[in-house]
Design an enzyme around this catalytic site. Structure first.
Site, short mmCIF file in Angstrom:
data_model
loop_
_atom_site.label_atom_id
_atom_site.label_comp_id
_atom_site.label_asym_id
_atom_site.label_seq_id
_atom_site.Cartn_x
_atom_site.Cartn_y
_atom_site.Cartn_z
N LEU A 263 54.65 -2.81 -34.69
CA LEU A 263 55.90 -3.56 -34.47
C LEU A 263 56.42 -3.51 -33.03
CD1 LEU A 263 57.95 -5.10 -36.25
CD2 LEU A 263 59.39 -3.10 -36.04
N GLU A 266 62.88 -5.96 -32.81
CA GLU A 266 63.71 -7.13 -32.54
C GLU A 266 64.78 -6.84 -31.49
OE1 GLU A 266 64.77 -9.18 -36.14
OE2 GLU A 266 66.69 -9.79 -35.29
P1 FAD Z 1 60.24 4.87 -46.95
O1 FAD Z 1 61.05 5.34 -45.82
O2 FAD Z 1 58.95 4.23 -46.63
O3 FAD Z 1 59.84 6.05 -47.84
C1 FAD Z 1 58.90 5.90 -48.88
C2 FAD Z 1 58.59 7.28 -49.39
O4 FAD Z 1 57.90 7.18 -50.62
C3 FAD Z 1 57.72 8.10 -48.46
O5 FAD Z 1 58.23 9.42 -48.45
C4 FAD Z 1 56.36 8.06 -49.14
O6 FAD Z 1 55.57 9.17 -48.85
C5 FAD Z 1 56.80 8.06 -50.58
N1 FAD Z 1 55.84 7.57 -51.56
C6 FAD Z 1 55.28 6.34 -51.66
N2 FAD Z 1 54.46 6.28 -52.71
C7 FAD Z 1 54.50 7.49 -53.31
C8 FAD Z 1 53.87 8.06 -54.44
N3 FAD Z 1 53.01 7.36 -55.20
N4 FAD Z 1 54.13 9.35 -54.77
C9 FAD Z 1 54.98 10.09 -54.01
N5 FAD Z 1 55.61 9.61 -52.92
C10 FAD Z 1 55.37 8.32 -52.58
N6 FAD Z 1 64.88 -1.59 -41.02
C11 FAD Z 1 66.11 -1.62 -40.45
O7 FAD Z 1 67.11 -1.78 -41.15
N7 FAD Z 1 66.26 -1.45 -39.11
C12 FAD Z 1 65.22 -1.25 -38.29
O8 FAD Z 1 65.40 -1.08 -37.10
C13 FAD Z 1 63.89 -1.23 -38.85
N8 FAD Z 1 62.79 -1.03 -38.06
C14 FAD Z 1 61.56 -0.90 -38.65
C15 FAD Z 1 60.45 -0.62 -37.86
C16 FAD Z 1 59.18 -0.48 -38.42
C17 FAD Z 1 58.00 -0.17 -37.55
C18 FAD Z 1 59.02 -0.65 -39.82
C19 FAD Z 1 57.67 -0.53 -40.46
C20 FAD Z 1 60.12 -0.93 -40.60
C21 FAD Z 1 61.39 -1.08 -40.03
N9 FAD Z 1 62.52 -1.35 -40.82
C22 FAD Z 1 63.77 -1.39 -40.25
C23 FAD Z 1 62.41 -1.40 -42.27
C24 FAD Z 1 62.80 -0.04 -42.84
O9 FAD Z 1 62.38 0.98 -41.99
C25 FAD Z 1 62.17 0.20 -44.21
O10 FAD Z 1 62.37 -0.90 -45.02
C26 FAD Z 1 62.83 1.42 -44.84
O11 FAD Z 1 62.72 2.53 -44.00
C27 FAD Z 1 62.26 1.76 -46.20
O12 FAD Z 1 62.87 2.95 -46.64
P2 FAD Z 1 62.62 3.54 -48.07
O13 FAD Z 1 63.49 4.74 -48.20
O14 FAD Z 1 62.75 2.46 -49.07
O15 FAD Z 1 61.08 3.95 -48.00
#
Ligand code: FAD
Length: 632
Positions: A263, A266
């Site tokens: 990435l 933005e």
């Molecule tokens: P995650 O933070 O991905 O956590 C998922 C967790 O689930 C992890 O701990 C993983 O190990 C665990 N997991 C998955 N499958 C299993 C399993 N089967 N068993 C046990 N554990 C499992 N959003 C914004 O709002 N602002 C930003 O500036 C922004 N920048 C971004 C930059 C990048 C490079 C990326 C990739 C995304 C960005 N996003 C941003 C989007 C945002 O970061 C994600 O949508 C958000 O962090 C997702 O959070 P979450 O808590 O849903 O999941």
């Protein structure tokens, strides 16, 4: 047979990103014994990679901002397909969640007068993203972990055991959910380092597993994003919505090949970066869709003035929602006006001083210097679309986060509805906090309301064990290597269900996916169970496949273009389709059933936040006919 490690909790949270950690904190604050399970190391969730910031209408930089404007921007960004109740709760509660993070120890960048600073981002009317340079996710995760440690210290003081209320299981992958009499009773998985199995008995499970990007060959997502939560939910009988909507972020690195997809935040555009084609033209002015006319500048002069005088000028079209910018880049490259490596140019060097770039975009500076040998203070970057975020996910009750399966909750990227057909940048980090908290609360209340806890059926544990070991038992039959099958899956999704879609290509994709499903069922792995990446991928593949089927089926069914779903054969947005949600459920091991469902009509007081002229672009006359604004 082997001894299986066994734990009992009130609430099990699967995922240690922002959503999972905030849910766990809330469950613990409600007095629940809570497990946090993560497939990677603690602290290395996807959230840590978030760069730009966390959207919250605090009004610190522009006092005109408030939750109503944020709500309206979110609905517009999602092309009015969003679950409006989620968008309402999100806009109202995000500022409190950001403040709360500071009480946990976060420190956001400041305005000159000491308030939390907020930056501009695509689709947000006012500067709205609370940020820490371009490393906001790191601060978010650091702070939530710090809060967990402080709660564990309190628990130690009270009980003599740090882990009496919150226990973290890292490098632990969950492969199965258990249900008893239609309700959640627990889950099953393995420890990655040893390959040993583990079982958790709990009446409430919160899925916070993130996205699905690893089903595509060009993605900003890292290895954990294999759609596990989506697939676990489906197999447990829950439903997914909006799976046809994937966000292709307009700016991923395109060169060198080893880093393709990574990435480029933005914030580069939010802070003044512009997009140019190979002829040096700022092409975004040619791509302002009708629904956005009057909201964006039409000349470079006005766009430039906006950075210093936003109240009297319109914003530059580089800051249109992501789907619009990604399609524009795609079209420029297709028309032969791309950069040498198949992207376009993104330039801050002519717009900001080297000092400003190093201060505001330090990670981007290092990323390009180290990975591509490009100095962004002097030269433009080459960028192109990359699979970034899944809008679709587990269908949940907006207020409590519970899915249709009693005891199964979901928050964060693996849940669906909040962002409609397209998510605005910065709205994910706030989503994680708002709905992570609500889910933790919902799970705790659900547990309190139970008369008796459903007991895990021993036979289900045996089945889960056999299922997990299947890739070893098929080895003798000479099944394929999971990496080969995975690559085939990624290629199929990238080429046939990518950013621009056509019926015949998606039909071909579905045929290929059926073929890949047969191959995936018999992939085989050799070696032991300790840290065996082939085995891990073999199990993840099953999830990616099921989720890809949902994406392809829903994308074929939706005969219009909207947000993160663009059809070459149905290029316009159709108000009749705005009312329709496509709901996926699982049939057997890897079959998906698709059903249509009517959206719940938006509450009149929320409809009133928009001009009738704008609503007419999205809603059918029939839907608006009964709305009082039409009578005026
Ligand atoms: P995650 O933070 O991905 O956590 C998922 C967790 O689930 C992890 O701990 C993983 O190990 C665990 N997991 C998955 N499958 C299993 C399993 N089967 N068993 C046990 N554990 C499992 N959003 C914004 O709002 N602002 C930003 O500036 C922004 N920048 C971004 C930059 C990048 C490079 C990326 C990739 C995304 C960005 N996003 C941003 C989007 C945002 O970061 C994600 O949508 C958000 O962090 C997702 O959070 P979450 O808590 O849903 O999941």
């Amino acid at each position: 047979s082997e001894e299986i490690e066994h734990h009992t909790f009130d609430v099990v949270v699967i995922g240690a990103g922002g959503a999972g950690l905030r849910a766990a904190i809330e469950a613990r604050l409600q007095g629940k014994r809570t497990a946090i399970i993560t497939k990677s190391l603690f602290g290395k969730a996807h959230t840590v990679m978030a760069e730009g910031g966390c959207a919250a209408a605090m009004g610190n930089v522009n006092p005109n901002d408030n939750w109503k404007v944020h709500f309206a921007d979110t609905m517009r960004g999602g092309k009015f397909l969003n679950n409006w109740r989620m968008a309402e709760l999100h806009a109202k509660e995000a500022p409190d969640r950001v403040w709360e993070l500071e009480t946990y120890g976060a420190l956001f960048d400041r305005t000159p007068d000491g308030k939390i600073s907020q930056r501009n981002f695509g689709g947000h009317t006012y500067p709205r993203l609370a940020h820490v340079g371009d490393r906001t996710g790191l601060e978010l995760i650091r702070t939530l972990q710090q809060k967990i440690v402080s709660l564990q210290q309190e628990d130690h003081a009270a009980t003599g055991d740090y882990e009496s209320y919150i226990k973290v299981f890292h490098e632990t992958t969950i492969t199965e959910l258990f249900k008893t009499d239609g309700r959640i009773s627990g889950c099953f998985g393995y420890f990655r380092p040893t390959g040993k199995f583990v079982r958790f008995d709990a009446p409430a499970i919160v899925l916070a597993t993130g996205g699905v990007g690893k089903s595509y060959s060009v993605t900003s997502n890292s290895w954990e994003y294999t759609g596990d939560g989506h697939a676990l939910a489906l197999r447990a009988g829950a439903t997914l919505i909006n799976m046809e909507f994937l966000q292709f972020h307009p700016t991923g690195m395109v060169w060198p090949p080893s880093v393709k997809g990574i990435l480029v935040t933005e914030s580069v555009r939010g802070d003044g970066g512009v997009l140019r084609n190979s002829e040096g033209k700022r092409f975004m002015f040619d791509y302002i869709a009708d629904v956005f006319k009057n909201l964006y500048a039409t000349t470079e002069e006005e766009a430039d003035r906006w950075y210093t005088d936003p109240d009297n000028n319109k914003r530059p079209p580089e800051l249109l929602p992501r789907d619009e910018v990604a399609r524009a880049i795609n079209a420029e490259v297709k028309a032969g006006r791309g950069s040498p490596h198949g992207g376009v140019y993104l330039d801050v060097s002519t717009r900001l001083s080297p000092e400003q770039i190093l201060k505001r975009l330090p990670s981007m500076y290092h990323q390009f210097k180290e990975l591509a040998d490009v100095d962004i203070t002097k030269e433009p970057m080459e960028v192109g679309p990359t699979c970034h975020y899944v809008m679709g996910g587990i269908e949940v009750d907006p207020d409590t986060g519970m899915s249709v399966v009693p005891g199964l909750f979901a928050a964060g990227e693996c849940s669906g509805g909040m962002h409609g057909s397209n998510r605005l940048g910065g709205n994910s980090l706030s989503d994680l906090l708002v709905f992570g908290r609500r889910c933790g609360l919902g799970a705790a209340q659900y547990v309190d309301g139970l008369d008796a806890r459903p007991q895990v059926q021993e036979a289900d544990v045996v089945t889960a064990t056999e299922r997990a070991l299947l890739p070893f038992t098929t080895a003798a039959e000479g099944g394929e290597n999971p990496f080969v099958v995975h690559q085939e899956l990624q290629k199929t999704m990238h080429e046939l269900v990518g950013i621009i879609r056509k019926a015949d290509e998606m039909e071909l994709a579905l045929k290929k996916l059926e073929d890949i499903a047969v191959r995936a069922r018999t992939v085989s792995v050799t070696g032991g169970r300790a840290f065996n990446p082939n085995w891990h991928l073999a199990l993840d593949l099953r999830n990616m496949l099921l989720v890809s089927m949902c994406v392809a089926k829903a994308a074929l069914e939706r005969k219009e273009s909207r947000g993160g779903h663009t059809r070459d054969d149905y290029p316009v947005m159709d108000p009749e389709w705005r009312k329709v949600l496509l709901v996926c459920s699982a049939e057997g091991e890897d079959n998906v059933r698709l059903e249509r469902k009517e959206q719940v009509p938006m509450r009149p007081d929320l409809l009133d936040l928009f001009e009738m002229d704008e609503l007419k672009k999205y809603f059918t006359g029939e839907e608006l006919g009964g709305h009082r604004a039409t009578a005026q």
